[in-house]
Design a protein around this motif. Structure first.
Motif, PDB file in Angstrom:
ATOM      1  N   ARG A 135      56.860 -93.596 -11.617  1.00 27.84           N
ATOM      2  CA  ARG A 135      57.485 -94.354 -10.634  1.00 27.84           C
ATOM      3  C   ARG A 135      59.191 -94.230 -10.556  1.00 27.84           C
ATOM      4  NH1 ARG A 135      54.768-100.390  -9.615  1.00 27.84           N
ATOM      5  NH2 ARG A 135      53.013 -99.380  -8.547  1.00 27.84           N
ATOM      6  N   VAL A 136      59.439 -93.797 -11.984  1.00 25.93           N
ATOM      7  CA  VAL A 136      60.860 -94.090 -12.193  1.00 25.93           C
ATOM      8  C   VAL A 136      61.878 -93.526 -11.057  1.00 25.93           C
ATOM      9  CG1 VAL A 136      62.491 -93.404 -14.052  1.00 25.93           C
ATOM     10  CG2 VAL A 136      60.212 -94.127 -14.724  1.00 25.93           C
ATOM     11  N   TYR A 137      61.643 -92.314 -10.852  1.00 22.79           N
ATOM     12  CA  TYR A 137      62.715 -91.586 -10.133  1.00 22.79           C
ATOM     13  C   TYR A 137      62.291 -91.493  -8.417  1.00 22.79           C
ATOM     14  CZ  TYR A 137      64.838 -90.383 -14.284  1.00 22.79           C
ATOM     15  OH  TYR A 137      65.251 -90.643 -15.631  1.00 22.79           O
ATOM     16  N   THR A 138      61.524 -92.625  -7.987  1.00 25.94           N
ATOM     17  CA  THR A 138      60.868 -92.987  -6.704  1.00 25.94           C
ATOM     18  C   THR A 138      61.582 -94.159  -6.267  1.00 25.94           C
ATOM     19  OG1 THR A 138      58.908 -94.016  -7.128  1.00 25.94           O
ATOM     20  CG2 THR A 138      58.933 -91.625  -7.575  1.00 25.94           C
ATOM     21  N   ASP A 139      61.493 -94.413  -4.886  1.00 30.04           N
ATOM     22  CA  ASP A 139      61.708 -95.820  -4.496  1.00 30.04           C
ATOM     23  C   ASP A 139      60.819 -96.899  -4.889  1.00 30.04           C
ATOM     24  OD1 ASP A 139      64.013 -94.484  -3.288  1.00 30.04           O
ATOM     25  OD2 ASP A 139      63.011 -94.458  -1.265  1.00 30.04           O
ATOM     26  N   GLN A 140      59.689 -96.629  -5.562  1.00 32.66           N
ATOM     27  CA  GLN A 140      58.885 -97.474  -5.921  1.00 32.66           C
ATOM     28  C   GLN A 140      59.326 -98.522  -6.924  1.00 32.66           C
ATOM     29  OE1 GLN A 140      54.830 -95.544  -6.480  1.00 32.66           O
ATOM     30  NE2 GLN A 140      55.227 -94.180  -5.152  1.00 32.66           N
ATOM     31  N   ILE A 141      60.159 -98.564  -7.607  1.00 34.38           N
ATOM     32  CA  ILE A 141      60.702 -99.346  -8.594  1.00 34.38           C
ATOM     33  C   ILE A 141      61.189-100.538  -7.887  1.00 34.38           C
ATOM     34  CG2 ILE A 141      61.041 -97.853 -10.285  1.00 34.38           C
ATOM     35  CD1 ILE A 141      64.033 -98.091  -9.938  1.00 34.38           C
ATOM     36  N   TRP A 142      61.623-100.467  -6.484  1.00 32.56           N
ATOM     37  CA  TRP A 142      62.398-101.660  -5.683  1.00 32.56           C
ATOM     38  C   TRP A 142      61.553-102.297  -4.873  1.00 32.56           C
ATOM     39  CZ3 TRP A 142      67.333-101.510  -7.356  1.00 32.56           C
ATOM     40  CH2 TRP A 142      67.837-100.193  -7.839  1.00 32.56           C
ATOM     41  N   SER A 143      61.836-103.540  -4.860  1.00 31.47           N
ATOM     42  CA  SER A 143      61.072-104.437  -3.977  1.00 31.47           C
ATOM     43  C   SER A 143      61.659-104.292  -2.640  1.00 31.47           C
ATOM     44  CB  SER A 143      61.238-105.945  -4.227  1.00 31.47           C
ATOM     45  OG  SER A 143      62.202-106.485  -4.638  1.00 31.47           O
ATOM     46  N   SER A 144      63.121-104.327  -2.932  1.00 29.91           N
ATOM     47  CA  SER A 144      63.807-103.862  -1.743  1.00 29.91           C
ATOM     48  C   SER A 144      64.989-102.929  -1.986  1.00 29.91           C
ATOM     49  CB  SER A 144      64.713-105.170  -1.044  1.00 29.91           C
ATOM     50  OG  SER A 144      65.645-104.732   0.077  1.00 29.91           O
ATOM     51  N   LEU A 145      64.828-101.473  -1.640  1.00 22.98           N
ATOM     52  CA  LEU A 145      66.038-100.545  -1.963  1.00 22.98           C
ATOM     53  C   LEU A 145      67.284-100.902  -1.213  1.00 22.98           C
ATOM     54  CD1 LEU A 145      66.805 -97.953  -3.504  1.00 22.98           C
ATOM     55  CD2 LEU A 145      65.665 -96.615  -1.474  1.00 22.98           C
TER      56      LEU A 145
END
Length: 165
Positions: A135-145
């Motif tokens: 998930r590191v370099y995707t938007d999946q680490i964010w609850s709200s990008l």
């Protein structure tokens, strides 16, 4: 028109084979995140920002990094500094834990304990999470990008990376 370039340092932040915890700084601005992998300086052309990181010599077992952000546009920007930490050689026995009471992150590996902390103008870590490598370099680490809010996950075992903002 200003032309900005990216300077790369061929040596990653890991300097000694005994060091096990890798630090990768980053920045969030206007709904996007940028990471400084294997470099000490990054130019973000779209935002007209320059991000520099410098490792300060404090002690052989303590790593202290200073991050510098330069805004070359005529507009004020809201930014959030990101700090990513992961083990150099990851195994299933590694364990990472975010302590909300202490605003600290702990990594346990090979009978060693690593403490991760950070602050800006006397204020400590604001948000933190532990996420899988994929998930590191995707938007999946964010609850709200859009707002720059990390998805909260307080602990994990195995191949995980820790982020703080």
């Amino acid at each position: 028109m200003m032309k900005l370039t990216e300077t790369k340092n061929q040596t990653p932040f890991i300097k000694k084979p005994l060091e096990q915890l890798v630090f990768i700084p980053g920045i969030w601005v206007n709904g996007s995140s940028y990471w400084l992998q294997h470099t000490t300086e990054k130019v973000i052309n779209d935002e007209e920002l320059i991000l520099r990181v410098k490792q300060e010599p404090i002690h052989s077992k303590i790593h202290f990094y200073s991050l510098y952000v330069s805004n070359h546009s005529s507009h004020t920007k809201e930014i959030k500094i990101l700090a990513q930490h992961h083990h150099l050689n990851v195994s299933r026995e590694h364990f990472s834990f975010a302590s909300p009471m202490e605003n600290r992150l702990f990594h346990f590996a090979n009978n060693d304990i690593f403490l991760v902390n950070g602050q800006f103008d006397g204020v400590g870590i604001h948000e933190y999470t532990i996420q899988p490598f994929w998930r590191v370099y995707t938007d999946q680490i964010w609850s709200s990008l859009k707002n720059g809010s990390l998805m909260y996950q307080p602990m994990a075992k195995g191949r995980r990376q820790v982020f703080s903002r």
